[in-house]
Motif scaffolding. Structure first.
Motif, short mmCIF file in Angstrom:
data_model
loop_
_atom_site.label_atom_id
_atom_site.label_comp_id
_atom_site.label_asym_id
_atom_site.label_seq_id
_atom_site.Cartn_x
_atom_site.Cartn_y
_atom_site.Cartn_z
N LYS A 293 1.19 7.28 -6.40
CA LYS A 293 0.04 8.16 -6.66
C LYS A 293 0.38 9.60 -6.31
CE LYS A 293 -4.81 8.79 -5.30
NZ LYS A 293 -5.51 8.45 -6.56
N PHE B 210 -6.28 9.93 1.19
CA PHE B 210 -6.59 10.17 -0.21
C PHE B 210 -8.09 10.12 -0.50
CE2 PHE B 210 -2.12 9.00 -0.99
CZ PHE B 210 -1.79 9.95 -1.94
N TYR C 25 0.61 4.16 -3.00
CA TYR C 25 0.19 5.54 -2.73
C TYR C 25 1.34 6.53 -2.79
CZ TYR C 25 -4.59 4.33 -2.12
OH TYR C 25 -5.87 3.92 -2.39
N ASN D 101 0.83 -1.21 0.00
CA ASN D 101 0.00 0.00 0.00
C ASN D 101 0.86 1.26 0.00
OD1 ASN D 101 -2.60 -1.23 0.03
ND2 ASN D 101 -2.30 -1.75 2.17
N GLY E 62 -9.14 6.12 -2.63
CA GLY E 62 -8.10 6.95 -3.24
C GLY E 62 -8.63 7.93 -4.25
#
Length: 296
Positions: free
Chosen positions: A73, A216, A70, A66, A220
């Motif tokens: 991202k 997020f 992220y 994870n 997300g």
């Protein structure tokens, strides 16, 4: 930052951006991502990347998986994915993972253009460090993702009032509470009110009790924002059962929800490894990561 290749459709999803094959031919496709997570975990500074109760589960690197998704991202939205061309004129890309080797060399994910047009436009080739010659293919070394502009966002201000939205916190996500509180709304309310008041006082006494996280949004879906996490202790003062999520808003802290400790830890780890005693990777409740896997 160089302009992305035309064939690379912009995406902030790591798995849409790159195919992540297993390193060894003997590794099954279903374990490909896990095998690459093990590679970077072995290369980076030692850290617990799974919860104690999930050590032998299907997600031995759940936190790390994870974290990387992220981090990518955030790097994408900050325009920190670097693109270049290697010595053979092949397109390459990289992003800074935010992790370091034991000798404090930054670790980056290095990609090559995918020759298979039926797959993602990039292929993860290696985890490379600052001194790797391949980073010379870029006009600038990949910069780490940044989650805040004002350091004050990360610190709990004892002068601000803590206001919980009790209706929302009590009635939504009841399954996150300890079993003995789920079927008793009255007892849940009484316990929550006391735990919230105590959490606020603990943060007033020691600002380090509040742990910053980067959120997020659901699945997300948002650019992301800083929140603070406070411990909610229902049964024992030395052991948190849930994390209370609070946000700065017009001179007060407002609390709208609670999180299981595993989810809170994963969100907090994006910014830094949590050092607060109440939020550790040896949480006894790893249900969220085991259920969701890498689908935060």
């Amino acid at each position: 930052m160089a302009t992305p290749p035309l064939f690379a459709t912009p995406t902030d999803n790591l798995f849409d951006f790159a195919w992540i094959p297993a390193r060894g031919a003997d590794t099954p496709a279903s374990k490909a991502y896990e095998s690459r997570l093990k590679e970077i975990a072995d290369r980076a500074q030692s850290e617990d990347w799974s919860f104690e109760s999930a050590q032998s589960s299907a997600q031995p690197y759940g936190i790390l998986g994870n974290y990387l998704r992220y981090t990518f991202k955030r790097s994408f939205h900050e325009k920190k994915i670097e693109y270049g061309v290697d010595s053979a004129a092949a397109k390459v890309a990289a992003f800074n993972t935010g992790l370091f080797t034991p000798n404090y060399e930054a670790i980056c994910a290095f990609f090559e253009a995918n020759r298979d047009s039926s797959r993602q436009p990039w292929v993860l080739k290696d985890w490379v460090v600052d001194s790797d010659r391949r980073l010379g293919f870029f006009r600038a070394k990949p910069r780490p993702a940044r989650y805040f502009d004002n350091p004050a966002e990360l610190i709990y201000d004892p002068e601000w009032e803590l206001i919980p939205n009790l209706d929302h916190i009590l009635d939504d996500n009841v399954d996150r509470y300890p079993p003995d509180l789920r079927n008793s709304p009255h007892r849940r309310r009484m316990m929550l009110q006391g735990a919230v008041a105590e959490a606020g006082k603990r943060a007033q006494m020691n600002y380090k009790v509040a742990v910053p996280q980067f959120y997020f949004g659901h699945e997300g879906s948002e650019p992301g924002r800083i929140q603070l996490l406070l411990p909610l202790c229902f049964n024992e003062p030395s052991r948190a059962d849930l994390a209370l999520v609070v946000e700065r808003e017009a001179g007060v802290y407002r609390a709208f929800t609670v999180l299981p400790l595993d989810r809170a830890y994963s969100n907090a780890r994006l910014i830094a490894k949590p050092e607060a005693d109440w939020l550790k990777a040896d949480s006894e409740t790893a249900s969220w990561l085991e259920e969701r896997g890498n689908k935060v």
